[in-house]
Write an enzyme that holds these catalytic residues in place. Sequence first.
Site, PDB file in Angstrom:
ATOM      1  N   ALA A 123       2.962   6.389   5.053  1.00 46.27           N
ATOM      2  CA  ALA A 123       2.147   6.258   6.263  1.00 46.27           C
ATOM      3  C   ALA A 123       2.412   7.413   7.223  1.00 46.27           C
ATOM      4  CB  ALA A 123       2.422   4.924   6.947  1.00 46.27           C
ATOM      5  N   VAL A 180       2.436  -1.659   4.433  1.00 48.84           N
ATOM      6  CA  VAL A 180       2.131  -0.241   4.262  1.00 48.84           C
ATOM      7  C   VAL A 180       3.463   0.516   4.216  1.00 48.84           C
ATOM      8  CG1 VAL A 180       1.016   1.747   5.352  1.00 48.84           C
ATOM      9  CG2 VAL A 180      -0.009  -0.538   5.563  1.00 48.84           C
ATOM     10  N   CYS A 181       3.653   1.346   3.214  1.00 50.90           N
ATOM     11  CA  CYS A 181       4.905   2.100   3.086  1.00 50.90           C
ATOM     12  C   CYS A 181       5.066   3.071   4.253  1.00 50.90           C
ATOM     13  CB  CYS A 181       4.936   2.870   1.787  1.00 50.90           C
ATOM     14  SG  CYS A 181       6.275   4.091   1.738  1.00 50.90           S
ATOM     15  N   VAL A 182       6.218   3.006   4.911  1.00 49.19           N
ATOM     16  CA  VAL A 182       6.424   3.813   6.120  1.00 49.19           C
ATOM     17  C   VAL A 182       6.415   5.312   5.825  1.00 49.19           C
ATOM     18  CG1 VAL A 182       8.961   3.548   6.034  1.00 49.19           C
ATOM     19  CG2 VAL A 182       7.846   4.154   8.171  1.00 49.19           C
ATOM     20  N   PHE A 239       0.846  -1.195   0.000  1.00 45.39           N
ATOM     21  CA  PHE A 239       0.000   0.000   0.000  1.00 45.39           C
ATOM     22  C   PHE A 239       0.879   1.241   0.000  1.00 45.39           C
ATOM     23  CE2 PHE A 239      -2.401  -3.482   1.699  1.00 45.39           C
ATOM     24  CZ  PHE A 239      -3.675  -3.315   1.175  1.00 45.39           C
TER      25      PHE A 239
END
Lengths: 97, 130, 120
Positions: free
Chosen positions: B82, B77-79, B39
């Site tokens: 995010a 989820v891409c940090v 994501f």
Amino acid sequence: MLHIINKSPYDRPAFDSALKTGEGAILLIEDGVYAAARGGATEAKISAAQGKFKFYALTQDLEARGIADRVIDGVTTVDYGGFVDLVAEYKTCQSWL
Amino acid sequence: MKFSILVNEGPYTHQASDTAYQFTKAVLAKGHEVFRVFFYHDGVNNATRLTTPPQDDRNIVNRWSKLAEEHNLDMVVCVAAAQRRGIVDEGEMKRNGKDATNLAAGFRISGLGQLVEAGIQSDRLVVFGD
Amino acid sequence: MTTKQFMFVNRKAPYGTIYAWESLEVVLIAAAFEQDVSMAFLDDGVFQLKKGHQTKGIEVKAFEKTFGALEDYDVTKIYVDQESLTERGLTTDDLALPVEVFSRAELGKLMEAQDVVLSF
């Protein structure tokens, strides 16, 4: 290769842009399925490109938009499983976002 | 065949997340393997457990969590994306001095390298977005 | 590590949305993973390459600096669609980077030869 198009051809150039790229298969999903409806400006483009591209449209998106009964001849309808098969069939896929 | 899926849009505004979900389900139903669902961009908003849609609407976040649980999916989820958008797990809360977490079950936060790795390891990487 | 051909297809203008910027972040990561990376710019994506972005007024980071880093990461395959340039009144002189210009059909062939095509 497989070109996945989710934009209405009446709003954005994704459909025309992909057509210019050469050859392969075009799968219409989401708002992209409006390109597959009979009587619109895309009908002539789709028949002209028949030699170069195979055209597919996602059944669920056609149904949702009330146009499943007016799909242009030369466009094959597929469900999500058919979508998966197409991705598996072609080595590369490009989503024209 | 090994598939990975990239989701670039959040839930509800765009159909992208719905299509990505239906596609992922179909990949599994066909007996293929899902290496990872990644994501990115507003797609990270698929991972907030604070989502509360009306009862007669689909719950996109819970739907992903349930699919992950049933099929042991790796949902990343891409940090960086995010952090920009306020998707927080325990580690990020502590690191950035926040007062809450909101990461839904089945998701984990990690780096963009996970997306590149998904491209390397998978036979197909399919992008859903706007 | 396995090396694959990754092409990043950029079709969106900068600043109006974040896609172009976040795409660039993936390009750099893919390059750091020593993948065979190329970038294709077509449709409004060519606007990303226009030189002379002054983004102070909108308080957003400008692209040019990061584009400058591409070479340090050995990302030198920067492909641009001729038709998209012409349609938008641009020539390669307007661009911030050295690029290779291709016709749409040639770009299509390059795209087809990839292992992974990413678009944002």
